[in-house]
Every structure is written in C-alpha cells, then in structure tokens.
Design a protein around this motif. Structure first.
Motif, PDB file in Angstrom:
ATOM      1  N   SER A 180       0.851  -1.177   0.000  1.00 34.93           N
ATOM      2  CA  SER A 180       0.000   0.000   0.000  1.00 34.93           C
ATOM      3  C   SER A 180       0.891   1.232   0.000  1.00 34.93           C
ATOM      4  O   SER A 180       2.117   1.113  -0.025  1.00 34.93           O
ATOM      5  N   THR A 181       0.273   2.374   0.047  1.00 39.27           N
ATOM      6  CA  THR A 181       0.978   3.639   0.233  1.00 39.27           C
ATOM      7  C   THR A 181       0.416   4.291   1.484  1.00 39.27           C
ATOM      8  O   THR A 181      -0.688   3.966   1.931  1.00 39.27           O
ATOM      9  N   LEU A 182       1.177   5.221   2.041  1.00 34.23           N
ATOM     10  CA  LEU A 182       0.678   5.947   3.201  1.00 34.23           C
ATOM     11  C   LEU A 182      -0.347   6.977   2.758  1.00 34.23           C
ATOM     12  O   LEU A 182      -0.175   7.631   1.725  1.00 34.23           O
ATOM     13  N   ALA A 183      -1.407   7.132   3.541  1.00 34.31           N
ATOM     14  CA  ALA A 183      -2.437   8.126   3.232  1.00 34.31           C
ATOM     15  C   ALA A 183      -1.925   9.533   3.505  1.00 34.31           C
ATOM     16  O   ALA A 183      -2.372  10.495   2.891  1.00 34.31           O
ATOM     17  N   SER A 184      -0.960   9.650   4.423  1.00 36.21           N
ATOM     18  CA  SER A 184      -0.331  10.936   4.730  1.00 36.21           C
ATOM     19  C   SER A 184       1.039  10.657   5.319  1.00 36.21           C
ATOM     20  O   SER A 184       1.351   9.533   5.700  1.00 36.21           O
ATOM     21  N   GLY A 185       1.854  11.685   5.387  1.00 33.47           N
ATOM     22  CA  GLY A 185       3.207  11.530   5.893  1.00 33.47           C
ATOM     23  C   GLY A 185       3.230  11.160   7.371  1.00 33.47           C
ATOM     24  O   GLY A 185       2.259  11.363   8.094  1.00 33.47           O
ATOM     25  N   ILE A 186       4.346  10.608   7.806  1.00 32.43           N
ATOM     26  CA  ILE A 186       4.552  10.284   9.212  1.00 32.43           C
ATOM     27  C   ILE A 186       5.860  10.906   9.669  1.00 32.43           C
ATOM     28  O   ILE A 186       6.707  11.267   8.848  1.00 32.43           O
ATOM     29  N   THR A 187       6.021  11.018  10.972  1.00 35.56           N
ATOM     30  CA  THR A 187       7.243  11.564  11.542  1.00 35.56           C
ATOM     31  C   THR A 187       8.081  10.443  12.126  1.00 35.56           C
ATOM     32  O   THR A 187       7.611   9.298  12.237  1.00 35.56           O
ATOM     33  N   SER A 188       9.273  10.772  12.552  1.00 35.65           N
ATOM     34  CA  SER A 188      10.154   9.764  13.141  1.00 35.65           C
ATOM     35  C   SER A 188       9.666   9.306  14.508  1.00 35.65           C
ATOM     36  O   SER A 188      10.137   8.301  15.032  1.00 35.65           O
ATOM     37  N   THR A 189       8.710  10.017  15.099  1.00 35.35           N
ATOM     38  CA  THR A 189       8.175   9.631  16.404  1.00 35.35           C
ATOM     39  C   THR A 189       6.759   9.068  16.328  1.00 35.35           C
ATOM     40  O   THR A 189       6.160   8.752  17.353  1.00 35.35           O
TER      41      THR A 189
END
Length: 69
Positions: free
Chosen positions: A11-20
C-alpha cells in the motif's frame, strides 16, 4: 508472541509520518490486505521512500481498518 504474514500486501501511506509516529494510515481500503493481529500477535512492514533508497522495517501490533500501530 506469534508472527503473522500476508502474501505480497502493499500500500501507500495516506499521509506523511514523523520519526516519532506510533501509527500510520495506509491508502483507503488497503488495510484489509494486512493481517489483523490479536493478543500476542504482530507482523512486520517495510517502509520505503519513493525511490526505495531508504528502507525501515517496523513491527505492527494492531490494525484497525486502514490504521496500523
């Protein structure tokens, strides 16, 4: 602890994520491609940037629809 597997789920991510971030949302409707861990179960997901030059393997212990934790 039991490791779960899914054959070629992607899949792909629906939105960005952070390192935390401790959870991530995948594209609408694609969460069902992945296992649904119960107590003591988990699966691994490989995260890759667009050109796949950076990879990170994360352990997923829960899935609710399209949200992996």
């Amino acid at each position: 602890m039991t490791v779960l597997y899914s054959n070629n789920a992607a899949s792909t991510l629906a939105s960005g994520i952070t390192s935390t971030a401790t959870s991530m949302t995948v594209a609408t409707g694609t969460g069902a491609l992945f296992p649904n861990p119960g107590a003591g179960e988990y699966f691994y997901v490989t995260l890759a940037n667009e050109d796949e030059s950076t990879l990170e393997i994360v352990k997923v212990t829960a899935r609710v629809n399209d949200v992996l934790t």
